[in-house]
Motif scaffolding. Structure first.
Motif, mmCIF file in Angstrom:
data_model
loop_
_atom_site.group_PDB
_atom_site.id
_atom_site.type_symbol
_atom_site.label_atom_id
_atom_site.label_comp_id
_atom_site.label_asym_id
_atom_site.label_seq_id
_atom_site.Cartn_x
_atom_site.Cartn_y
_atom_site.Cartn_z
ATOM 1 N N PRO A 1 2.375 8.091 5.490
ATOM 2 C CA PRO A 1 2.093 7.801 6.428
ATOM 3 C C PRO A 1 0.744 7.676 6.427
ATOM 4 O O PRO A 1 -0.420 6.511 6.953
ATOM 5 C CB PRO A 1 2.094 9.230 7.272
ATOM 6 N N CYS A 2 -0.635 8.467 5.421
ATOM 7 C CA CYS A 2 -1.821 8.247 5.273
ATOM 8 C C CYS A 2 -1.998 6.793 4.937
ATOM 9 O O CYS A 2 -2.730 5.741 4.808
ATOM 10 C CB CYS A 2 -2.490 9.398 4.110
ATOM 11 N N ALA A 3 -1.198 5.957 3.848
ATOM 12 C CA ALA A 3 -1.501 4.695 2.709
ATOM 13 C C ALA A 3 -1.282 3.820 4.860
ATOM 14 O O ALA A 3 -1.577 2.770 4.702
ATOM 15 C CB ALA A 3 -0.085 4.648 2.188
ATOM 16 N N ALA B 1 1.233 3.907 -2.895
ATOM 17 C CA ALA B 1 0.428 5.419 -2.603
ATOM 18 C C ALA B 1 2.140 6.299 -2.778
ATOM 19 O O ALA B 1 1.192 7.388 -3.197
ATOM 20 C CB ALA B 1 0.328 5.438 -1.284
ATOM 21 N N THR B 2 3.024 6.044 -2.918
ATOM 22 C CA THR B 2 3.825 7.408 -2.952
ATOM 23 C C THR B 2 3.738 7.381 -4.648
ATOM 24 O O THR B 2 4.037 6.393 -5.124
ATOM 25 C CB THR B 2 5.099 6.948 -1.860
ATOM 26 N N THR C 1 0.663 -1.196 0.062
ATOM 27 C CA THR C 1 0.034 -0.284 0.107
ATOM 28 C C THR C 1 0.747 1.599 0.029
ATOM 29 O O THR C 1 0.585 2.024 -0.683
ATOM 30 C CB THR C 1 -0.944 -0.146 1.841
ATOM 31 N N MET D 1 3.090 13.355 2.344
ATOM 32 C CA MET D 1 1.047 13.129 3.171
ATOM 33 C C MET D 1 0.981 11.386 2.893
ATOM 34 O O MET D 1 0.839 11.005 3.635
ATOM 35 C CB MET D 1 1.166 14.033 3.151
ATOM 36 N N ALA D 2 1.701 11.045 1.465
ATOM 37 C CA ALA D 2 0.717 10.057 1.115
ATOM 38 C C ALA D 2 1.090 9.063 2.141
ATOM 39 O O ALA D 2 1.034 7.863 1.929
ATOM 40 C CB ALA D 2 1.525 9.378 -0.332
ATOM 41 N N ALA E 1 -1.656 4.162 7.925
ATOM 42 C CA ALA E 1 -2.847 3.943 8.331
ATOM 43 C C ALA E 1 -3.983 3.622 7.995
ATOM 44 O O ALA E 1 -4.573 2.584 8.562
ATOM 45 C CB ALA E 1 -3.400 6.021 9.001
ATOM 46 N N LEU E 2 -4.194 3.726 6.642
ATOM 47 C CA LEU E 2 -5.021 2.958 5.900
ATOM 48 C C LEU E 2 -5.130 1.984 6.441
ATOM 49 O O LEU E 2 -6.044 0.468 5.693
ATOM 50 C CB LEU E 2 -5.604 3.881 4.465
ATOM 51 N N SER E 3 -4.029 1.319 5.708
ATOM 52 C CA SER E 3 -3.712 -0.117 5.374
ATOM 53 C C SER E 3 -3.958 -1.265 6.745
ATOM 54 O O SER E 3 -4.107 -2.446 6.982
ATOM 55 C CB SER E 3 -2.188 -0.082 4.933
#
Length: 105
Positions: free
Chosen positions: A80-82, A24-25, A20, A77-78, A84-86
């Motif tokens: 840490p968001c990836a 995402a990056t 993920t 930002m992608a 968290a969502l993962s």
């Protein structure tokens, strides 16, 4: 390539988090390509173009009016968001071998 030695010992949640985050990056070369496609400096990007195509209603310059700093910020930002969502989608339920220093090769 960097995680190949660890793949055999990773849990499914850890593999999902790595994949993920990788998807995402934005790679540096792709980010450079986006910037070279016409992204303008933020001082030149003060207002949106008001020209609208009378036939389609689309603004042809709208997609090219993004700051390079905005693209870099979105890429940063992608990650840490990836993660968290993962972890929300595929939580860690197995025991990870990498929680201690002995587990890391």
């Amino acid at each position: 390539l960097l995680i190949r030695p660890y793949l055999a010992d990773m849990t499914l949640s850890e593999i999902h988090a790595v994949m993920t985050g990788g998807f995402a990056t934005i790679a540096g070369t792709v980010l450079g390509a986006f910037i070279s496609f016409g992204v303008r400096h933020s001082q030149q990007n003060r207002s949106w173009c008001t020209h609208v195509d009378p036939y389609s209603g689309a603004n042809p310059h709208l997609a090219l009016r993004i700051d390079a700093s905005s693209l870099i910020s979105a890429s940063v930002m992608a990650a840490p968001c990836a993660l968290a969502l993962s972890k929300l989608v595929y939580p860690e339920v197995e025991e990870s071998k990498f929680k201690s220093k002995e587990g890391v090769k």
